[in-house]
Design an enzyme around this catalytic site. Structure first.
Site, PDB file in Angstrom:
ATOM      1  N   THR A   1       1.935  73.768  -0.191  1.00 57.12           N
ATOM      2  CA  THR A   1       1.498  72.388   0.028  1.00 57.12           C
ATOM      3  C   THR A   1       0.047  72.413   0.469  1.00 57.12           C
ATOM      4  OG1 THR A   1       3.711  71.720   0.706  1.00 57.12           O
ATOM      5  CG2 THR A   1       1.898  70.300   1.386  1.00 57.12           C
TER       6      THR A   1
ATOM      7  N   LYS B   1       3.466  65.651  -3.683  1.00 58.35           N
ATOM      8  CA  LYS B   1       4.095  66.482  -2.659  1.00 58.35           C
ATOM      9  C   LYS B   1       3.754  65.964  -1.261  1.00 58.35           C
ATOM     10  CE  LYS B   1       5.608  69.830  -0.075  1.00 58.35           C
ATOM     11  NZ  LYS B   1       6.943  69.673   0.497  1.00 58.35           N
TER      12      LYS B   1
ATOM     13  N   LYS C   1      -0.313  69.842  10.038  1.00 62.36           N
ATOM     14  CA  LYS C   1      -1.202  70.194   8.921  1.00 62.36           C
ATOM     15  C   LYS C   1      -1.019  69.190   7.766  1.00 62.36           C
ATOM     16  CE  LYS C   1       0.030  72.509   5.530  1.00 62.36           C
ATOM     17  NZ  LYS C   1       0.573  73.385   4.485  1.00 62.36           N
TER      18      LYS C   1
END
Lengths: 294, 294, 294, 294
Positions: free
Chosen positions: A95, A171, A240
C-alpha cells in the site's frame, strides 16, 4: 512459473508460501534472513539482495511496509530495477502513494520494464487462507503475465486498466472505508455501553441485519471486546495510510474531514505508546475519552 | 388478530398494508385522511382520532415522524393513552429518543397499559417488501403479544429484553452507522473522481470485496450517481436522528465527533434547501466543497 | 437606590457587594444562606425566598448558574414573578439561552413587568474589581432604570436595543470566542512544547505582539502552566455554554464545527472527572493526547 | 550598513524600502525585475541572480513565498549559498517549515556561513509602516550582526536563542492563532447574523471589551463585511501555512484538530476558486454553509 519475491513480513510470508504451494519456482529476499527459513525448507531459493533475487526474472513481486522501503529495494544501491530484463514486470503489492507508483513506473519504463500496481485487501489471516482481494492496474500485457501469480495468492483479482495509480487510490480508499467503520463502531459501542448494554449485542444485531459483512462482525468483535493485541494490522501502519489518504486528497485539492479525524485518532494512539496495537485500537480513545477503560 | 395503526407516512402505509394482508382487523388514523384511502378499500376501518382508533384495542401501533408527534398522538388532547384498556400494548415503532420512550412507558404504566419500543431498520421499499429488521424491547408479555404483528411487518425481530430504551438506543446507533457509511463513501468517491476514476467502479469493487452488504451497494450507487431525489429517507429526518444521537450522547456524558460531523453536514444541507432530498444527499457537499457539481 | 439580588455564587457575591458599596439598599436571597453573611454584616437585608426578596422592589437582579435555576427562582413555587409590581424590571445577568429570555420576557409582560437581559463578560476577579463588561438589552425605559445599577457593577455597559435575546446571543458568542482561544492556545502550546520550547515563551511573544489583550496573557499563562485549579470559571459551566451555543446554532439552522470541537473537549473533561477544573482545562487533553502530562 | 535583499513580493518590497530609507547600501534581486524599479530609483543596485546579489555581502536577506523557492534561491543553480563569504549571515525571513531551516543551516554551516531564521508577524501595510514583529533565532553573533537591519524593518525584535527552528515554529503557531481567530469570528458572526444582528456590532463590542487587540478589530471588520478582496495575505498562502503547521505537528507526533479544520476550510476555498482572496475568506464558507451569501 518462476518469480522473485521481496519482503517477507506478516503479509509477504504467507503470500510467498501460497506461490510455492502453487508450484512457483521462487527466489526470495528479506531484510532479516531468518524469516525465510520456512520457505527455503519448502524449496524456495535465497538471494543476498533484491538485485540478486531479480536476476533473470520476468516477474518480481514486492510486498514491503512502506513507500521508502519500496523505493530502496527497487531503486536503491542493491535495488533490482537495474537488473530487470526487457519486458519484465514489477508486481508491486504494498500500500503506497499513487505518486510512488508514478515514480517507479517511470523508472522501469526508461529501461524497458513494466510496473504493475497490485495492492491487496485483507490481513495476514486472509493472506494465509488465499482469501485476499487483489487490485491490478498496469499495461495489459503486464497484467496478463501477472494474472496466474495473483490468482495463486488471492480469491479474486479486479482488473483496473492501464493506470497503476488507480489501484493505489482505490486501495487507499478501501482502507479509509475501514477506518470510517472503526470510528463508527467505536462511537456506537461506547454509546451502547454508556447506556448499560453489552457491547457485543450491538455487533450481533448489526451483522445480522443491515451490515451483514464479515468485516463488520470481525472488526466489531475486536472493538466490542477492546481486544487490540496482538495486532493483525499495526496501528502505526494505519497512521501511515491515513497520512497517504490525506496526502492524496491534498494533491487532488479536497478536504476529507473524516480522514482527518482518523489521522488524529492514530496520532493520539501512537503518541501514547499504542502504535504496536491493532489499528482497531483507534477506538480505544473513544471509550477512554468517555471515562471508560477496558 | 386486531389492532389500531396510527401514522400512514411513507413507512407506516406499507407496514399497515402488510398487516392487512396478514389478515389483521385494522383500524387506522392519520393526520391526512386521504393517505388511508387504499387501506380502507382493502378493508381497514377509519377512525377520526387516535383515541377513537385505540378504543377497545389490545394492540396500538404507532409509526410517526418524530418525538413531538408521538407524544401528541399518545398523550395529547385526542391522544389514545387515556382510552387504553388494561394490559393493552402500545407498539411504538418510530425512531425516537430513549427518554421519549421512558416518558411514554411511565404514562402507560400509571394506567396499567404497556409500552413496547419496536423501531425498525429499512426504508419504504424494505417496508413494502416485508424486509424490515425490527428491534423489540419491553415487558416479556407485551413482546409476546406483539410478536405475530411484528412478524407480519418484517423479516426478523430482535428480542432485546425488558427495557424499551435499549431498542431506541440501538436503533439510533444503527442509523448513526449508516451516516458514517454515507460520509465514508462520499469522501472516498470524491477522491476517486478527483483522480479520474468512474465513481461507480469503486462501489462495485467495494461491494464485491470487503464490504459485501446490500447497504453498501444501494447507498453507494445513489452517492456514486449523486442521485439524491426523490428521497427514500428524507435528509431532514437524518438531521433529526443526528440530533437524537448527540442528545443521547450528551446525556451519557460522551463526545461523538463523527456524529457531530454528520449533524453539521445535515444542518448545512437543510440550510441550503436540501432538506427534502434523500439523506445520502449529505454527501453532496463533500463533492461541492471539492469543486465538483453533479 | 434599592434592589433585590438573587444568587450569591462566585459571580453574584462580589457583584452584590459592589452594589452595597455604591449605597444600594439591597435585599438578597441565595439557596445557601451562609453565603450572604458578609453582605448582611455590611447592611444587606436577608429574604427567605425569591418572592419575599422581590416584594415591593422596582429592580430585581438575578445571577444564577443556569437556565433551569433562573426559571425556578423566577417562575417556580417561590419565584418572584408573581409579586413584581407594575413596571418593575427583572435584570437577568446569568448566561442563558436566548429562548429562556424570550420565555421570561413573555411571563413578565403578561403581568406588566419588564425583562432586561444583562449578561456580563468577566470572571469573579473582574466582578470584584468592578471591571465587568455588561450587555444590556430590553425596553428603553427598563434599560434606563437599570443603568446606574449596572454602572455600579461594571466598567462599561453596552446598550443593545430592545430585544433581550440579542444580549444573550452576543454573550454566548463572546464565550465561544474564548473557547476558540483556549483551543488555539492549547494546540499551539503543545506544538511548542513538543519542539522543546518553554510554553510561557510563546504566550509572552503573542501577548506582546499580535495579540496584546489581557485575556491572551491571563488565559495563556494558565494554559502554559497547565494550572487548572482552582477554577475561576468551572469547566462544567463551559460545557453548559458550549451546549447553549450549539442549541442556538441548531435553532438558527447552521453548523458550528469549532463549537462542536469545544463541546467534545468539555464532554471529555467532565467524563474524566475534570468538571470542577477551570474551563481552560479543556486544553489538558490536547497535551495528554500528545503524550504530555503536566 | 550593506546587504543583499532577495524577494520583492508584497512583503519584501516595503521591507527593502525601509532598509534603503535607513541608509543601507542595498543590492536586490527578484524573479520579475520590474518589481525593483522603484527601489533602483531610490538607489538600490540590481543583480541578475541571487548569487550575484550575494557576492561579497555579510548580510543576505531573503523574503520569498514558500519553502521550495527559498531552497532554489539559496541552494539552486544560481543560488547564493556557494558565494557566501566566511561568517556571512543568511537572514531568512519567510514563513517556512522548521525542517527547511534545519536544511539550510546545515548547508551554510558546511561552508562557514550562518543561518538566521527571522520570520515576521504583520501584513504588507504593517511592513510598509515598519510595524512588523520579528522573531530572531540563530547563533548569537549572527543575531547581533543582523539586529540593526531587523530594527530598520520592524517595531520589535524577539530574540529567541540559538536554534533557528524555534523561530519557525513560533511563527507558524502565531499564524495558526490567527486562523483560529478567523474561524471563531466567522462562526460567531454567522450566528449573530442568523439572529438578526448587524455583524459589525459584535466586532465592536468584542474589540472594546474582552478582545481589545487591533487584530480583532481589523480582521473582524473584514469578516463582518465579508470583504475578502483584494487580498492582504492570500488564502492560498494560508493553506500553505496550515499545511506547514500540520506537517510540523505530524513530525512532533501530535493531533491538531483545529489546524485540520482550517486546512479543510482553505482547501475548500481554493477548490472553489477563492485562492486569490484574502485568507479571512476562509470564513466565507461558514456563512455560505448556513445559507448566507454576502
Amino acid at each position: 512459473m518462476k518469480a522473485a519475491f521481496i519482503g517477507l513480513g506478516s503479509m509477504g510470508l504467507p503470500m510467498a508460501e501460497n506461490l510455492l504451494k502453487a508450484g512457483v519456482d521462487l527466489t526470495v529476499w528479506n531484510r532479516t534472513k531468518s524469516r525465510a527459513d520456512g520457505l527455503i525448507a519448502q524449496g524456495a531459493r535465497w538471494a543476498d539482495s533484491p538485485s540478486q533475487a531479480a536476476q533473470g526474472q520476468q516477474i518480481v513481486i514486492t510486498m514491503v511496509s512502506k513507500d521508502s522501503v519500496l523505493e530502496e529495494v527497487t531503486l536503491g544501491e542493491h535495488g533490482f530495477a537495474s537488473v530487470l530484463s526487457n519486458d519484465a514486470v514489477h508486481v508491486s503489492m504494498s500500500t503506497v502513494a499513487a505518486e510512488t507508483s508514478e515514480k517507479l513506473r517511470a523508472a522501469h519504463q526508461a529501461r524497458g520494464a513494466h510496473y504493475l500496481a497490485a495492492p491487496v485487501f485483507g490481513r495476514p489471516d486472509a493472506a494465509a487462507a488465499k482469501m485476499l482481494f487483489i487490485l491490478s492496474a498496469g499495461p495489459a500485457a503486464a497484467r496478463e503475465l501477472a494474472a496466474p501469480y495473483l490468482a495463486a495468492m488471492g480469491q479474486k483479482t479486479f482488473e483496473l486498466g492501464d493506470e497503476p495509480r488507480l489501484a493505489n487510490v482505490i486501495k487507499l480508499c478501501g482502507n479509509f472505508m475501514i477506518m470510517g467503520l472503526i470510528e463508527s463502531m467505536g462511537e456506537a459501542l461506547t454509546l451502547c455501553e454508556k447506556n448499560g448494554m453489552p457491547r457485543q449485542l450491538f455487533i450481533d444485531i448489526l451483522s445480522q441485519s443491515i451490515f451483514p459483512a464479515p468485516i463488520v462482525a470481525n472488526y466489531g468483535k475486536q472493538i466490542a471486546e477492546q481486544g487490540y493485541e496482538p495486532a493483525r494490522f499495526k496501528l502505526e501502519l494505519g497512521l501511515k495510510d491515513a497520512n497517504l489518504v490525506l496526502q492524496t486528497a491534498a494533491e487532488a485539492g479536497m478536504a476529507m474531514p473524516l480522514a482527518q479525524l482518523m489521522q488524529a485518532r492514530f496520532q493520539t494512539a501512537v503518541a501514547n505508546g499504542r502504535g504496536e496495537w491493532d489499528w482497531t485500537g483507534a477506538a480505544y480513545n473513544i471509550s477512554a475519552d468517555a471515562g471508560i477503560k477496558p
